[in-house]
Design an enzyme around this catalytic site. Structure first.
Site, short mmCIF file in Angstrom:
data_model
loop_
_atom_site.label_atom_id
_atom_site.label_comp_id
_atom_site.label_asym_id
_atom_site.label_seq_id
_atom_site.Cartn_x
_atom_site.Cartn_y
_atom_site.Cartn_z
N LYS A 74 -10.34 -41.70 19.28
CA LYS A 74 -11.44 -41.24 18.43
C LYS A 74 -11.14 -39.83 17.92
O LYS A 74 -10.63 -39.00 18.68
CB LYS A 74 -12.73 -41.25 19.27
CG LYS A 74 -14.02 -40.94 18.53
CD LYS A 74 -15.21 -41.06 19.49
CE LYS A 74 -16.55 -40.79 18.84
NZ LYS A 74 -17.68 -40.97 19.77
N SER A 149 -21.31 -43.95 18.10
CA SER A 149 -20.50 -43.27 17.12
C SER A 149 -19.01 -43.63 17.16
O SER A 149 -18.30 -43.33 16.21
CB SER A 149 -20.64 -41.76 17.31
OG SER A 149 -20.16 -41.37 18.58
N SER A 173 -22.33 -44.10 22.83
CA SER A 173 -21.34 -44.25 21.75
C SER A 173 -20.07 -45.01 22.09
O SER A 173 -19.27 -45.27 21.19
CB SER A 173 -20.96 -42.88 21.21
OG SER A 173 -21.93 -42.45 20.31
N1 GLN Z 1 -26.25 -42.73 19.10
C1 GLN Z 1 -26.47 -41.63 19.95
C2 GLN Z 1 -26.67 -40.37 19.13
O1 GLN Z 1 -26.71 -40.48 17.96
C3 GLN Z 1 -25.35 -41.50 20.92
C4 GLN Z 1 -24.20 -40.74 20.39
C5 GLN Z 1 -23.08 -40.62 21.35
O2 GLN Z 1 -23.06 -41.21 22.43
N2 GLN Z 1 -22.12 -39.80 20.98
O3 GLN Z 1 -26.79 -39.31 19.63
#
Ligand code: GLN
Length: 486
Positions: A74, A149, A173
């Protein structure tokens, strides 16, 4: 191929590491025009590294647990000499002068890093639509999101671009995109993997973890990057499990699994509910003891998560000021204007929303009403899980309340987007490990994932249970068709 198949093939000289790297990269070049999972492809470097592995093999030297295995990372994990953008304009040309500890460990393990994958800007989002550069598409249906994400990392597994990718999980994420893409994804216990070099979103929640096609590969992927690190004072300080594969095939009779009834209430897609319940029955048939119980967490978990993560983000992202590194606005009038313009032009809307929310909940007068309350909730949630793990080996439920949604479907409604994290954020608030495993498909052939949550440092047991259900379900080798519109 699985990691083990690649390793066996290399050892038996069925193919060379260079051939492996080349065939995976060729596939990426051919098909990623459709999925847009990668931001950077490292062809020359990857082939050179594969060559080194081949020479070691020829000399009979050891090649490491991931020797010759193509890996995607990532793009919020720092890679020396390779652009690391966080999918943000503000870091568009940032080339880190150092490797994250996880990357150093991957290199020691012989992994071949083939590229960097797309994400929501600074890992903020649940669909990868918040990337400054491109929208990644779900290989199971190209008109749908891959989740987020770590959407690029999960899509690259579904698409067969790599056998192993790494994402980061602050509130879901890794697990939610894994569920959306029919992959296995693990969020390790907080502290098990060093955060050094993972560009910070919310430091008390962030963890790096593996995404793979199979549970065994996921276990191998974790063992390669975990461990104490003097560069991260929150990394684990005790002796940890090193061998996740021994006994992974053992039977799971007598394991106690708690199913919170709150996980099956309103807002849960009926096909997901059905599929997860079928998996529960399978666990029962394999000899696990299932019990429904009440875990008093509900949507307040989401509120607490968004308050705490945004508060930490507002502080962590203060460093992007146009002075030290990264993007700088071209025209400005004085230092303050430089910072204002740089941040205004460099950050996308979701990142700005979080910074504003975060500074607001930390400001005097509101701190007690929001941040402090959220921290109190965090304590409570830890206690609730602690109590549950006195009775159960695992907690089981869906990973996401919704199936992969259409691109653009939720972009105008942040609250609805936040709801996609309802089953994952509490685990980060508590710092627990959890794994998402594919458990079926919807009628329209979209992947469904379920989540197994374990007590602190219980990854070995988690893998064992996950492996058992994976073998029972036998759906792991089903592949997406890269078609549009379901
Ligand atoms: N979807 C969650 C957020 O927008 C989790 C993001 C993540 O785990 N990086 O914060």
């Amino acid at each position: 191929m699985t990691i083990q198949e690649i390793k066996q093939g290399l050892e038996k000289r069925k193919f060379s590491a260079k051939e492996i790297a080349k065939s995976y990269i060729d596939r990426i070049k051919e098909l990623d025009t459709k999925t847009q999972a990668f931001l950077t492809i490292q062809e020359d470097e990857a082939l050179k590294e594969a060559d080194i592995i081949d020479r070691k093999l020829a000399k009979g030297e050891k090649i490491g647990v991931l020797g010759g295995v193509p890996v995607a990372v990532k793009d919020n994990i720092c890679t020396r000499g390779i652009k690391t953008t966080c999918a943000s304009k503000i870091l568009e040309d940032f080339v880190p002068p150092y490797n994250a500890t996880a990357i150093e460990k991957l290199k020691e393990a012989g992994a071949i890093i083939v590229g960097k994958t797309n994400l929501d800007e600074f890992a903020m989002g649940s669909s990868t639509e918040n990337s400054y550069f491109q929208k990644t598409r779900n290989p199971w249906d190209l008109s749908r999101v891959p989740g987020g994400s770590s959407g690029g990392a999960a899509a690259s597994i579904a698409a067969g671009f790599v056998p192993l990718s790494y994402g980061s999980d602050t509130g879901g994420s890794i697990r939610q995109p894994a569920a959306f893409c029919g992959a296995v994804g693990l969020k390790p216990t907080y502290g098990l993997v060093s955060r050094y070099g993972l560009i910070a979103f919310a430091s008390s929640l962030d963890q790096i973890g593996p995404i793979t096609k199979t549970v065994k590969d996921c276990a191998i992927g974790l063992s390669a990057i975990q461990g104490t690190d003097k560069m991260d004072s929150t990394s684990v300080q005790k002796e940890i499990e090193r061998d996740y594969l021994t006994d992974i095939e053992g039977d799971i009779r007598g394991l106690k699994i708690g199913v919170p009834k709150e996980f099956f209430m309103d807002g849960l897609d009926s096909e997901i509910s059905k599929s997860v319940k079928e998996a529960i029955v399978r666990f029962e048939k394999m000899g696990a003891e299932i019990e429904e119980f009440s875990l008093p967490i509900n949507r307040s978990g989401l509120s607490a998560y968004y308050i705490i993560s945004s508060a930490e983000a507002s502080s962590n992202l203060a460093r992007y000021d146009g002075v030290r590194y990264g993007f700088r606005a071209e025209e400005f009038d004085g230092i303050e204007d430089l910072m204002v313009k740089t941040r205004n032009q460099g950050f996308g809307n979701e990142v700005k929303r979080r910074i504003m929310l975060g500074t607001y909940v930390l400001s005097s007068g509101y701190y007690d009403a929001y941040y402090k309350k959220a921290m109190q909730y965090r304590k409570k949630i830890r206690a609730s899980f602690k109590e549950a793990f006195e009775k159960y080996d695992f907690i089981l439920g869906p990973t996401s309340p919704v199936l992969p949604f259409k691109i653009g479907e939720k972009t105008n409604n942040p609250m609805e987007m936040y709801l996609a994290d309802v089953y994952t954020v509490n685990i980060n608030l508590a710092g627990l490990p959890a794994i998402s495993i594919p458990c079926g498909f919807s009628e329209s052939e979209l992947p469904i994932g379920m989540q197994l949550i374990g007590d602190y440092f219980s990854e070995k047991k988690l893998f064992k249970a996950a492996f058992a259900i994976e073998q029972d379900l036998k759906i792991w080798d089903k592949a997406p068709k890269f078609e549009e519109g379901r």
